[in-house]
Motif scaffolding. Structure first.
Motif, PDB file in Angstrom:
ATOM      1  N   SER A   1      11.953  58.592  42.690  1.00  0.00           N
ATOM      2  CA  SER A   1      12.615  59.057  43.898  1.00  0.00           C
ATOM      3  C   SER A   1      13.377  60.348  43.679  1.00  0.00           C
ATOM      4  N   ASP A   2      13.582  60.733  42.436  1.00  0.00           N
ATOM      5  CA  ASP A   2      14.402  61.904  42.157  1.00  0.00           C
ATOM      6  C   ASP A   2      13.956  62.528  40.843  1.00  0.00           C
ATOM      7  N   ILE A   3      14.234  63.801  40.692  1.00  0.00           N
ATOM      8  CA  ILE A   3      13.969  64.485  39.428  1.00  0.00           C
ATOM      9  C   ILE A   3      15.297  65.014  38.921  1.00  0.00           C
ATOM     10  N   VAL A   4      15.614  64.748  37.665  1.00  0.00           N
ATOM     11  CA  VAL A   4      16.867  65.234  37.092  1.00  0.00           C
ATOM     12  C   VAL A   4      16.748  66.727  36.806  1.00  0.00           C
ATOM     13  N   SER A   5      15.727  67.117  36.044  1.00  0.00           N
ATOM     14  CA  SER A   5      15.496  68.524  35.745  1.00  0.00           C
ATOM     15  C   SER A   5      14.105  68.676  35.149  1.00  0.00           C
ATOM     16  N   PRO A   6      13.585  69.889  35.146  1.00  0.00           N
ATOM     17  CA  PRO A   6      12.268  70.096  34.534  1.00  0.00           C
ATOM     18  C   PRO A   6      12.270  69.770  33.037  1.00  0.00           C
TER      19      PRO A   6
ATOM     20  N   SER B   1      13.524  60.757  36.937  1.00  0.00           N
ATOM     21  CA  SER B   1      14.407  59.604  36.765  1.00  0.00           C
ATOM     22  C   SER B   1      14.265  58.689  37.964  1.00  0.00           C
ATOM     23  N   LEU B   2      14.996  57.595  37.951  1.00  0.00           N
ATOM     24  CA  LEU B   2      15.019  56.642  39.066  1.00  0.00           C
ATOM     25  C   LEU B   2      13.630  56.140  39.454  1.00  0.00           C
TER      26      LEU B   2
ATOM     27  N   ILE C   1       9.342  60.621  50.621  1.00  0.00           N
ATOM     28  CA  ILE C   1       8.511  61.474  49.770  1.00  0.00           C
ATOM     29  C   ILE C   1       8.914  61.155  48.343  1.00  0.00           C
ATOM     30  N   LEU C   2       7.937  60.734  47.548  1.00  0.00           N
ATOM     31  CA  LEU C   2       8.215  60.347  46.169  1.00  0.00           C
ATOM     32  C   LEU C   2       7.382  61.182  45.208  1.00  0.00           C
TER      33      LEU C   2
END
Length: 119
Positions: free
Chosen positions: A50-55, A60-61, A83-84
């Motif tokens: 559901s989320d991206i921490v960083s490239p 994550s999540l 949107i996933l």
């Protein structure tokens, strides 16, 4: 007379109205994993995030994780539109387009995504 007819038909119109609101609103998606020859990839791990921490640190999540069947397919369902991010893991294979894809879950629809992997 007209007023009595109106009140006698009112419960039926409410039932019809409520039944039409009960349609299936499931948001679903199918993800297909294929190799560079177009053959299905069996046993690939497909992860929804559901989320991206960083490239650098990556996604994550984790929302859901499934493994592709003999057709290279996995199916997902969500209760709400969303949107996933999609990530695929399979030893010896890497995605051609990049690490993460996105998939859009829409109400009462099935979305399709095909991810091509290479050796």
């Amino acid at each position: 007379m007209k007023q009595r007819l109106f009140y006698s038909l009112l419960p039926f119109s409410l039932l019809i109205s409520m039944a039409s609101c009960q349609k299936d609103k499931t948001c679903s998606a199918s993800v297909f994993i294929i190799d560079e020859n177009g053959s299905p990839v069996t046993g690939a791990k497909v992860l929804l995030y559901s989320d991206i921490v960083s490239p650098v640190s990556g996604p994550s999540l984790i929302e859901e994780e499934k493994t592709t069947n003999k057709d290279g397919r996995v199916d997902f369902e969500q209760e709400l539109p969303n949107i996933l991010f999609v990530k695929v893991e399979k030893a010896g294979l890497n995605p051609i387009q990049g690490e993460l894809e996105t998939i859009k879950f829409e109400e009462s629809k099935r979305s399709f995504v095909t991810i091509e992997m290479k050796h």
